[in-house]
Scaffold this active site. Structure first.
Site, PDB file in Angstrom:
ATOM      1  N   SER A   1     -40.502 -68.158 -54.871  1.00 26.79           N
ATOM      2  CA  SER A   1     -39.128 -68.619 -54.756  1.00 26.79           C
ATOM      3  C   SER A   1     -38.636 -69.069 -56.132  1.00 26.79           C
ATOM      4  CB  SER A   1     -39.034 -69.729 -53.706  1.00 26.79           C
ATOM      5  OG  SER A   1     -37.709 -69.955 -53.330  1.00 26.79           O
TER       6      SER A   1
ATOM      7  N   ASP B   1     -34.834 -62.372 -45.825  1.00 24.96           N
ATOM      8  CA  ASP B   1     -34.931 -63.644 -46.525  1.00 24.96           C
ATOM      9  C   ASP B   1     -33.556 -64.292 -46.661  1.00 24.96           C
ATOM     10  OD1 ASP B   1     -35.474 -65.759 -48.292  1.00 24.96           O
ATOM     11  OD2 ASP B   1     -37.046 -64.617 -49.283  1.00 24.96           O
TER      12      ASP B   1
ATOM     13  N   HIS C   1     -38.073 -65.572 -45.776  1.00 27.76           N
ATOM     14  CA  HIS C   1     -38.570 -66.317 -46.929  1.00 27.76           C
ATOM     15  C   HIS C   1     -39.997 -66.830 -46.739  1.00 27.76           C
ATOM     16  CE1 HIS C   1     -37.642 -68.154 -50.768  1.00 27.76           C
ATOM     17  NE2 HIS C   1     -38.087 -69.317 -50.348  1.00 27.76           N
TER      18      HIS C   1
END
Length: 719
Positions: free
Chosen positions: A571, A656, A691
């Protein structure tokens, strides 16, 4: 933000049973030479901003997200990349299967959490052998009572590729359960209400929520956070009455500042419902008596620029944690009927060397979570006597935290403790007698002996002279001669501290000779609030140079060498990976970038992309010329150059919601046509998840097995 770990008898034999050196045992990775990498079509898109013109050849890859004309072509390209990754890693497929079995084999499949008590019931989660999810259970009055399965997630998830339960909340009379479900993996939840006496799931449905649910005292009113369907921003707090349609729900608060997150919660003593609105730099709280759900929320203290505050209600006062004239935060108190700042009284003064992270409230005690010298600590304050003491721990690098403490009227604190060598442990601590009881320690199947591993904490010196902590773990017998492979992990954003914790899966690395290290770089909050502020906005590059300097230190001290040094981040930590391979491409033999945020400027200019405006205080607003040029100077996608990059494995998810799939896809496409040399670039897109990856408790291990196989292939480790 994820740590990874593991253990295996085969690996022990390999490492201990040969007199050859690690260098002699390794073989160079063999990549197929008859597999052609996919090349994404180039369609020039021009961005003109602040007098700066940029040509983006791969902008079209966002068409699946934007529902544009090339949507199907995007999917075709991602599938082609998946096929390429599979072909390049084909010789490791059996190894990956064995790794998956090894990783899964350490997990106790039939298990249950330590029960906690709330309003006369013991609550716990139970997992069954062979099942991917869990059952939420409770027993009334005693652990010897009959088990009541109040939510069978194994059954609920049947038929779904992805299934996640968000918030769960029991009504004050213990008869109703409100819960939230996401079946798409975009963190958009639908609320449901279940009657625990009859088993009936009511017709009430509330869509597009953040998942949190709060009950009023009347057992028929709930409050929840409503999201914007496009940006996924939490925009409104709404009130729902059981038995009515969602269209009848009342908005009790609407946030106008798009840089703030909002949420709703309930005080532990059950007296107040709290609405929190906060960004990186300022916050605001509203409160309402829980027995007056139709009433108006009252403003606690108006928001002020650069001032954060968080409110915790006690029976006789409010506790406030704030950074008002206190960089590392201080603790204040206010009367229940006079909440404005003029009435606040100091309880715990600001300290330059201690960061106050939060409080956990009890009737006669207050537990303050703190951080000193990069390590977490718990301070126990007796609110009646005014005395305080700390819990004591003996390890060099560890993590401690206040765990599930649902009861207000108790003198027992439940806390969690772990370290790089200590499995996750749950303790009950009597705050009055100071007696502690180990309730449970994570069981590692197949056997785990902590004495076979060693952890340590060292400090690297950054370019500007700052000392940066590094936590590391390795198997005893490790020789500090520069020949060992080392995986360096970091995050470095949002003030999130990457604490040293145990991971059973990581043993698969350690048992094959790897050192695992965490770089506690600026941008996190390990060393206090200033540590965070020195790694954000116009100081963001400190995050990247800190990581590089940590890598250099580990090489200089012969913990590893550049040809055996690996890096991983996910991330915002994936942004870190993209930046460090642009800035120091020759330092790393391989890099894993998970769901990486790598197209910083383009994303931050598009307010239709979920969560963008909430991030302005972290990265800057590129509509401002100074911020634009600074962000562009480090954005990984914009700084890809014709040079040799390390071997790279990039992972993403088509759904995501935090970092859209097209950022890593564009980055990989540009790297393919720009980079020099023969090192590989692999992109793995999960076409069903978002995600956080797979929702089942075992499925994610397949992705982890791929990551480990990638590292082992580069090291010539084949079993």
């Amino acid at each position: 933000m994820k740590s990874k770990t593991g253990f295996g008898l085969i690996a022990l034999t390999i490492i201990a049973g040969s007199c050859k050196t690690q260098e002699e045992k390794r073989t160079a990775p063999q990549w197929p030479n008859d597999v052609e990498a996919p090349l994404a079509e180039q369609k020039p898109y021009t961005r003109v901003m602040h007098g700066d013109t940029v040509i983006d050849n791969y902008y079209w890859l966002n068409d699946y997200f934007k529902e544009g004309p090339d949507s199907s072509k995007v999917v075709d390209y991602l599938n082609a990349e998946n096929a390429y990754t599979k072909a390049m890693m084909q010789d490791t497929e059996d190894f990956q299967k064995n790794l998956f079995t090894e990783l899964k084999g350490r997990i106790k499949e039939a298990d249950e959490s330590v029960p906690y008590i709330k309003d006369g019931y013991y609550y716990y989660r139970r997992t069954d052998a062979g099942k991917q999810y869990y059952k939420l259970c409770r027993k009334k009055g005693s652990l010897d009572a009959k088990e009541e399965v109040i939510l069978d997630v194994d059954k609920m998830a049947d038929g779904y590729a992805y299934f996640a339960v968000g918030g769960t909340s029991i009504s004050p009379d213990n008869k109703l359960l409100a819960y939230a479900v996401d079946t798409v993996s975009r963190r958009e939840y639908t609320l449901h209400i279940k009657n625990l006496e009859t088993g009936e799931v009511y017709a009430d449905r509330v869509a597009r929520t953040s998942g949190g649910i709060v009950w009023a005292a009347d057992n028929k009113t709930i409050f929840y956070t409503s999201q914007n369907p496009k940006t996924l921003l939490s925009e409104k707090i709404k009130r729902h009455t059981i038995g009515t349609k969602e269209s009848a729900d009342i908005t009790v608060y609407e946030e106008k500042d798009k840089t703030n997150y909002i949420g709703v919660s309930k005080s532990k003593n059950g007296a107040y419902i709290m609405i929190y609105s906060g960004g990186t730099m300022s916050s605001e709280t509203r409160y309402l008596k829980a027995d007056n759900p139709q009433g108006e929320f009252q403003l606690f203290q108006p928001r002020t620029k650069d001032v954060l505050y968080h409110v915790t209600p006690l029976d006789d006062k409010f506790i406030i944690v704030t950074n008002d004239n206190a960089k590392n935060f201080k603790v204040m108190e206010a009367p229940l009927d006079k909440t404005e700042k003029a009435n606040w009284k100091e309880v715990i003064a600001h300290r330059n060397d201690v960061l106050v992270e939060g409080v956990d409230e009890f009737k006669d005690f207050m537990v303050v979570s703190e951080r000193k010298n990069g390590l977490s600590q718990l301070a126990i304050h007796d609110t009646k006597s005014g005395k305080a003491h700390y819990l004591d721990f003996g390890e060099e690098a560890y993590t401690v935290y206040s765990s599930t403490n649902a009861e207000y009227n108790t003198e027992v604190l439940r806390y969690g403790y772990t370290s790089l060598v200590t499995p996750s442990s749950t303790y009950d601590y009597n705050m009055r007698t100071k007696e502690k009881e180990l309730k449970k320690q994570q069981e590692v199947l197949g056997g785990y002996d902590a004495d076979q591993y060693e952890s340590k904490r060292v400090f690297a010196t950054a370019t500007d002279g700052t000392k940066v902590p590094i936590s590391m773990v390795y198997k005893k017998g490790f020789e500090q001669n520069g020949q060992a492979p080392l995986l360096l992990y970091a995050y470095g954003s949002y003030g999130m501290s990457m604490d040293p914790t145990f991971s059973s899966t990581r043993l698969s690395l350690l048992n094959r000779g790897f050192v695992f290290a965490i770089a506690h770089i600026r941008g996190g909050e390990e060393m206090g609030r200033q540590w965070y502020e020195d790694g954000k906005m116009m100081k963001k590059k400190n995050t990247f140079t800190d990581f590089i300097d940590c890598g250099k230190f580990l090489v200089d001290q012969k913990f590893t060498s550049e040809k055996h040094l690996y890096a991983e981040g996910g991330s915002a930590g994936g942004l870190l990976m993209g930046a460090i391979i642009n800035m120091a491409p020759n330092m790393w033999n391989g890099v894993i970038a998970a769901v990486p945020f790598v197209d910083v400027v383009t994303t931050m200019l598009d307010e239709t992309i979920p969560l963008t405006t909430n991030e302005y205080d972290e990265w800057g607003n590129p509509n401002n010329a100074e911020a634009y040029h600074y962000m562009k100077s480090y954005s990984p996608y914009e700084n890809v150059e014709a040079k040799e990059y390390p071997n790279l494995l990039v992972t993403t998810g088509l759904h995501d919601s935090q970092v859209q799939y097209f950022e890593p896809a564009k980055w990989v496409a540009k790297l393919r046509t720009t980079k020099k040399g023969d090192n590989v670039v692999l992109l793995k897109t999960d076409m069903e998840y978002g995600h956080g990856g797979a929702s089942g408790r075992f499925d994610y291990l397949k992705d982890l097995a791929l990551e480990y196989a990638f590292l082992f292939k580069l090291e010539g480790i084949t079993e």
